[in-house]
Design a protein around this motif. Structure first.
Motif, PDB file in Angstrom:
ATOM      1  N   LEU A 116      45.669   0.397 107.489  1.00  0.00           N
ATOM      2  CA  LEU A 116      47.005   0.201 106.209  1.00  0.00           C
ATOM      3  C   LEU A 116      46.455  -0.364 105.233  1.00  0.00           C
ATOM      4  N   ALA A 117      45.610  -1.879 105.767  1.00  0.00           N
ATOM      5  CA  ALA A 117      45.031  -2.648 105.116  1.00  0.00           C
ATOM      6  C   ALA A 117      44.241  -2.194 105.130  1.00  0.00           C
ATOM      7  N   LEU A 118      43.093  -1.045 105.831  1.00  0.00           N
ATOM      8  CA  LEU A 118      41.601  -0.419 105.592  1.00  0.00           C
ATOM      9  C   LEU A 118      42.230   0.136 103.897  1.00  0.00           C
ATOM     10  N   LEU A 119      43.124   0.200 103.726  1.00  0.00           N
ATOM     11  CA  LEU A 119      43.420   1.262 103.020  1.00  0.00           C
ATOM     12  C   LEU A 119      43.511   0.819 101.679  1.00  0.00           C
ATOM     13  N   CYS A 120      44.020  -0.225 101.223  1.00  0.00           N
ATOM     14  CA  CYS A 120      44.313  -1.495 100.320  1.00  0.00           C
ATOM     15  C   CYS A 120      42.925  -2.152  99.954  1.00  0.00           C
ATOM     16  N   VAL A 121      41.851  -2.177 101.284  1.00  0.00           N
ATOM     17  CA  VAL A 121      40.862  -3.090 100.806  1.00  0.00           C
ATOM     18  C   VAL A 121      39.795  -1.725  99.513  1.00  0.00           C
ATOM     19  N   TYR A 122      40.256  -0.685 100.195  1.00  0.00           N
ATOM     20  CA  TYR A 122      39.532   0.579 100.039  1.00  0.00           C
ATOM     21  C   TYR A 122      39.543   1.046  98.545  1.00  0.00           C
ATOM     22  N   ILE A 149      32.962  -2.709 110.285  1.00  0.00           N
ATOM     23  CA  ILE A 149      33.664  -1.645 109.972  1.00  0.00           C
ATOM     24  C   ILE A 149      34.140  -1.937 108.344  1.00  0.00           C
ATOM     25  N   VAL A 150      34.881  -3.686 108.380  1.00  0.00           N
ATOM     26  CA  VAL A 150      35.281  -3.992 106.976  1.00  0.00           C
ATOM     27  C   VAL A 150      34.255  -3.880 106.125  1.00  0.00           C
ATOM     28  N   GLY A 151      32.995  -3.890 105.861  1.00  0.00           N
ATOM     29  CA  GLY A 151      31.879  -3.926 105.779  1.00  0.00           C
ATOM     30  C   GLY A 151      31.756  -1.909 104.845  1.00  0.00           C
ATOM     31  N   THR A 152      32.631  -1.781 105.320  1.00  0.00           N
ATOM     32  CA  THR A 152      32.440  -0.421 104.605  1.00  0.00           C
ATOM     33  C   THR A 152      33.071   0.080 103.259  1.00  0.00           C
ATOM     34  N   TYR A 153      33.844  -0.969 103.127  1.00  0.00           N
ATOM     35  CA  TYR A 153      34.455  -1.075 101.814  1.00  0.00           C
ATOM     36  C   TYR A 153      33.416  -1.022 100.746  1.00  0.00           C
ATOM     37  N   ALA A 154      32.115  -1.648 100.511  1.00  0.00           N
ATOM     38  CA  ALA A 154      31.500  -1.077  99.620  1.00  0.00           C
ATOM     39  C   ALA A 154      30.423   0.074  99.698  1.00  0.00           C
ATOM     40  N   PHE A 155      30.496   0.743 100.735  1.00  0.00           N
ATOM     41  CA  PHE A 155      30.274   2.512 100.264  1.00  0.00           C
ATOM     42  C   PHE A 155      31.334   2.684  99.980  1.00  0.00           C
ATOM     43  N   VAL A 156      32.697   2.838 100.582  1.00  0.00           N
ATOM     44  CA  VAL A 156      33.697   3.419  99.656  1.00  0.00           C
ATOM     45  C   VAL A 156      34.525   2.876  98.115  1.00  0.00           C
ATOM     46  N   ASN A 157      34.516   1.684  97.780  1.00  0.00           N
ATOM     47  CA  ASN A 157      34.335   1.657  96.833  1.00  0.00           C
ATOM     48  C   ASN A 157      33.743   1.913  95.714  1.00  0.00           C
TER      49      ASN A 157
END
Length: 309
Positions: free
Chosen positions: A18-24, A249-257
């Motif tokens: 859920l937290a990862l989806l928030c960041v995404y 894994i957290v750094g994947t936000y740079a790919f999804v954002n």
């Protein structure tokens, strides 16, 4: 194979997802929210109004939970990194979005892991591995292709501001590991307060003024969204993830954002991207994806700096 004893419990795994989806999705949506806020508010004052209240609210919440005040040397470190990340980084993005679409802004910022890898090599001697070099070359080639995209070609100032913003954020992220900063979330609160204050001063120094008279509700609500969800909620989720899952894994936000920003910009703001821009997008995402996938698979552990978007 992962040792079962090191796996997070099922409930913790669900919270992490859920937290990862928030960041995404929240951080991906902030680019469009910035575009909406700029309809009525000047860039630097708007960004400062976003970050200072968010930092103060987070600071008050941490104090209520018994967190100690940062030491003077930690405030100095937070001020330095806050200026690089928020004044140079976020301020550059906001300034550029006066002319450049939110989706293109997100795509240029998506090259952040590429620049961080270069600064890691220059400052710490940790150069990318062979496969990561391929990702770097592809990502930078994609940025070069975007320079021929209609919006960026028509606005060299906006393009330059985006590249400067990305370099400032990447450099600040790497340099922050050498400075004494407050622990965890207190660091983000201090950075938002100091960086936000810097944005307000920059706005006043450049002659920006808040609008006089009535303002439509959309820009004001966009600032509120950026402050509450972009700075407080998403960043709190980010800090939670850093403590419980691999930083890679957290750094994947740079790919999804950028994918989220592109979908929102085209779907809700009527933004368009020409074929050259689409090709550049695919090349950038491929390059960032190569680096991210390699690190997520554990071939090399990445370090992600906890700093607000």
């Amino acid at each position: 194979m992962t040792n079962p004893s090191t796996r997070p419990p099922l409930r913790g795994r669900g919270t992490a997802i859920l937290a990862l989806l928030c960041v995404y999705f929240i951080w991906g949506s902030t680019y469009l929210a910035i575009r909406v806020a700029l309809r009525a508010y000047p860039p630097f004052l708007m960004a400062g109004i976003r970050h200072v209240p968010a930092g103060l609210v987070l600071l008050a919440w941490l104090k209520l939970r018994g967190a100690p005040w940062p030491r003077p040397v930690e405030w100095l470190g937070a001020a330095a990194i806050g200026c690089l990340l928020l004044v140079g980084g976020n301020g550059g993005v906001v300034y550029a979005e006066q002319w450049v679409s939110s989706s293109l802004a997100a795509l240029v910022v998506a090259t952040m892991p590429l620049w961080m890898a270069i600064f890691e090599g220059l400052m710490n001697g940790r150069w990318p591995a062979r496969l990561e070099w391929l990702g770097l070359v592809l990502g930078l080639a994609g940025v070069a292709m975007l320079q021929f995209e209609g919006n960026l070609r028509a606005s060299p100032v906006g393009a330059a501001a985006l590249i400067f913003a990305t370099l400032s954020w990447a450099f600040g992220s790497v340099w922050s590991r050498r400075l004494r900063l407050p622990p965890a979330a207190m660091s983000s609160a201090a950075q938002m307060i100091c960086g936000g204050a810097g944005l307000l001063l920059l706005g006043l120094a450049t002659g920006e003024r808040l609008p006089r008279g009535p303002v439509s509700w959309e820009p004001t609500m966009a600032i509120a969204y950026l402050s509450v969800f972009g700075s407080i909620v998403a960043f709190s989720a980010y800090v939670y993830l850093l403590r419980r899952v691999k930083p890679a894994i957290v750094g994947t936000y740079a790919f999804v954002n950028p994918v989220v920003a592109l979908a929102l910009g085209v779907g809700f703001a009527g933004e368009r991207i020409d074929p050259v821009g689409i090709a550049g997008t695919l090349v950038i995402l491929t390059g960032v994806g190569i680096i991210t996938l390699r690190r997520v698979l554990g071939m090399r552990e990445a370090v992600v700096t906890p700093s607000p978007e």
